[in-house]
Design an enzyme around this catalytic site. Structure first.
Site, mmCIF file in Angstrom:
data_model
loop_
_atom_site.group_PDB
_atom_site.id
_atom_site.type_symbol
_atom_site.label_atom_id
_atom_site.label_comp_id
_atom_site.label_asym_id
_atom_site.label_seq_id
_atom_site.Cartn_x
_atom_site.Cartn_y
_atom_site.Cartn_z
ATOM 1 N N ARG A 37 0.828 -1.214 0.000
ATOM 2 C CA ARG A 37 0.000 0.000 0.000
ATOM 3 C C ARG A 37 0.858 1.258 0.000
ATOM 4 N NH1 ARG A 37 -5.064 -2.010 3.723
ATOM 5 N NH2 ARG A 37 -6.131 -2.897 1.928
ATOM 6 N N GLY A 377 -12.993 -3.683 -0.050
ATOM 7 C CA GLY A 377 -14.369 -3.204 0.074
ATOM 8 C C GLY A 377 -14.741 -2.191 -0.991
#
Ligand code: ADP
Ligand code: MG
Length: 405
Positions: A37, A377
């Protein structure tokens, strides 16, 4: 087409830029164990620094209780890794409050190209509540807001949906790439468009299946989810994982597929096991002949070959959800078969979902995929056809500029 402004559409020089990233990295013993990330946000951070912005990085990390500092959720290890990757200093601003006076003075003291990082946004319980006071404190730190936190863009939190109401707000490069890839896949897929859906639960994926039913040409079903579909066909599924209360829904989906002319395929054979273990006794059985005392932990070899042929003929492939319990080598074959077929084809391939991405990495095939979506998500919400609060809040491109693209 991506209609929101990015950092390249605005002047960032000499501005204090609040850059919201998703640095929610796994930590072990105070060190980052997977820096994916952080790496993915580097292009945006580098662009901002090289173009003389004064960068204030903000992220959440884990699930602190909220309201106070907890050292195991400090951003410090993340900042250390960022410094190594970037080769530039990054100062972490703690203080009594997140985005309090200390952060404000530090933001005003930043020089062009310098970077500071706020402590974990979730140390303030205003973050998740989108509390207006917290929003104002964050907004006062900056002249421009940039969202590159695709993984958090589905949450209407203060640093995602709140700040853009008060400060000019644009997208970072990662967020723009993610949203434009996934939305253009849905709005303008290359055909035949094949969606491969697996994983553990129909109830998790129902929104995606419904949305893709109007878009995909073929849907291949695997994972534990297949047993709910097999039960809907009237087959017994033995001790396999299955959602009894979703059987009717699955039957409805099979009907809808027929009506809409979508080629919805469920496995024709199953790899069955006598226990949930890598050391289980296993047997490949036809989908209609599942023994009562066994459980299915993977698609069978005939299904694997059938799915592979479908993938080879695809113009575009989207994959979410492993075909079996790929964590056990005894039940990884179905997932490997799909992953290898995706890697082998020249067609555009997109993968989303934490475990599916883990699977493609496990098989060392990640670099043969066109696009791997990083936001669990958030990608799922887009695939369900929903809008993301973090994206909606950003400024639109000038109509003339977007026509040129
Ligand atoms: P993703 O994270 O890619 O969206 P999910 O979280 O929906 O995927 O599902 C992944 C999990 O599903 C994996 O841990 C895998 O072991 C499990 N799974 C797949 N097939 C089966 C099965 N037949 N029985 C039990 N679990 C399964
Ligand atoms: Mg998962």
């Amino acid at each position: 087409m991506y209609t929101k402004k990015t950092i390249k559409d605005v002047d960032v020089a000499h501005k204090r830029v609040l850059l919201r990233v998703d640095f929610n990295c796994p930590l072990y013993e105070g060190a980052v164990v997977d820096d994916t990330r952080i790496r993915e946000a580097l292009p945006t951070i580098r662009y901002l620094c090289e173009n003389d912005a004064r960068v204030i990085i903000a992220s959440h990390l884990g699930r602190p209780k909220g309201g106070y500092f907890e050292s195991q959720f400090s951003m410090m290890p993340v900042a250390m890794r960022l410094i190594q990757l970037l080769g530039r200093p990054v100062t972490v601003i703690g203080g009594d409050k997140i985005a309090g006076e200390e952060a404000l003075s530090a933001s005003l003291a930043l020089k062009d190209g310098q970077i500071m990082m706020l402590e974990n946004l979730r140390f303030d319980d205003g973050e998740k509540k989108n509390d207006l006071q917290f929003v104002h404190r964050l907004a006062s730190l900056c002249d421009l807001y940039v969202n590159d936190a695709f993984g958090a863009a589905h949450r209407a939190h203060a640093s995602i949906a709140g700040v853009p109401e008060f400060v000019p707000a644009v997208s970072g490069l990662l967020l723009a790439k993610e949203v434009s890839t996934l939305t253009s896949m849905l709005s303008n897929p290359k055909r035949p468009f094949v969606a491969i859906l697996g994983g553990s639960k129909v109830s998790d994926k129902i929104g995606i299946i419904n949305n893709l039913m109007g878009i995909a040409d073929t849907i291949l079903v695997g994972g534990a989810m297949m047993f709910t579909f097999l039960a809907a066909q009237g087959y017994s599924v033995g001790k396999s994982k299955m959602e009894q209360d979703m059987v009717e829904t699955a039957a409805g989906m099979l009907e809808t597929a027929k009506k809409k002319g979508v080629d919805l395929r469920i496995p024709i054979d199953i790899k069955a096991a006598d226990q949930f273990s890598d050391l289980a006794y296993t047997e490949a059985v036809d989908a209609d002949s599942m023994p009562d005392d066994m459980m299915g932990l993977d698609i069978g070899p005939k299904t694997g070959r059938m799915y592979r042929e479908v993938i080879y003929d695809a113009g575009m492939v989207f994959w979410n959800g492993p075909m079996g319990v790929f964590e056990f080598p005894s039940f990884e074959l179905g997932t490997r078969c799909v992953a290898e077929a995706i890697a082998d084809t020249d067609c555009v391939s997109v993968i989303g979902g934490g475990d599916s991405v883990a699977a493609i990495k496990k098989f060392n095939l990640a670099n043969q995929v066109t696009f791997i979506s990083t936001g669990g998500g958030a990608s799922m919400r887009l695939l369900e056809g929903q809008k993301l609060p973090g994206v909606e809040a950003l400024q639109d491109k000038d109509p003339a500029a977007s026509e040129e693209e």
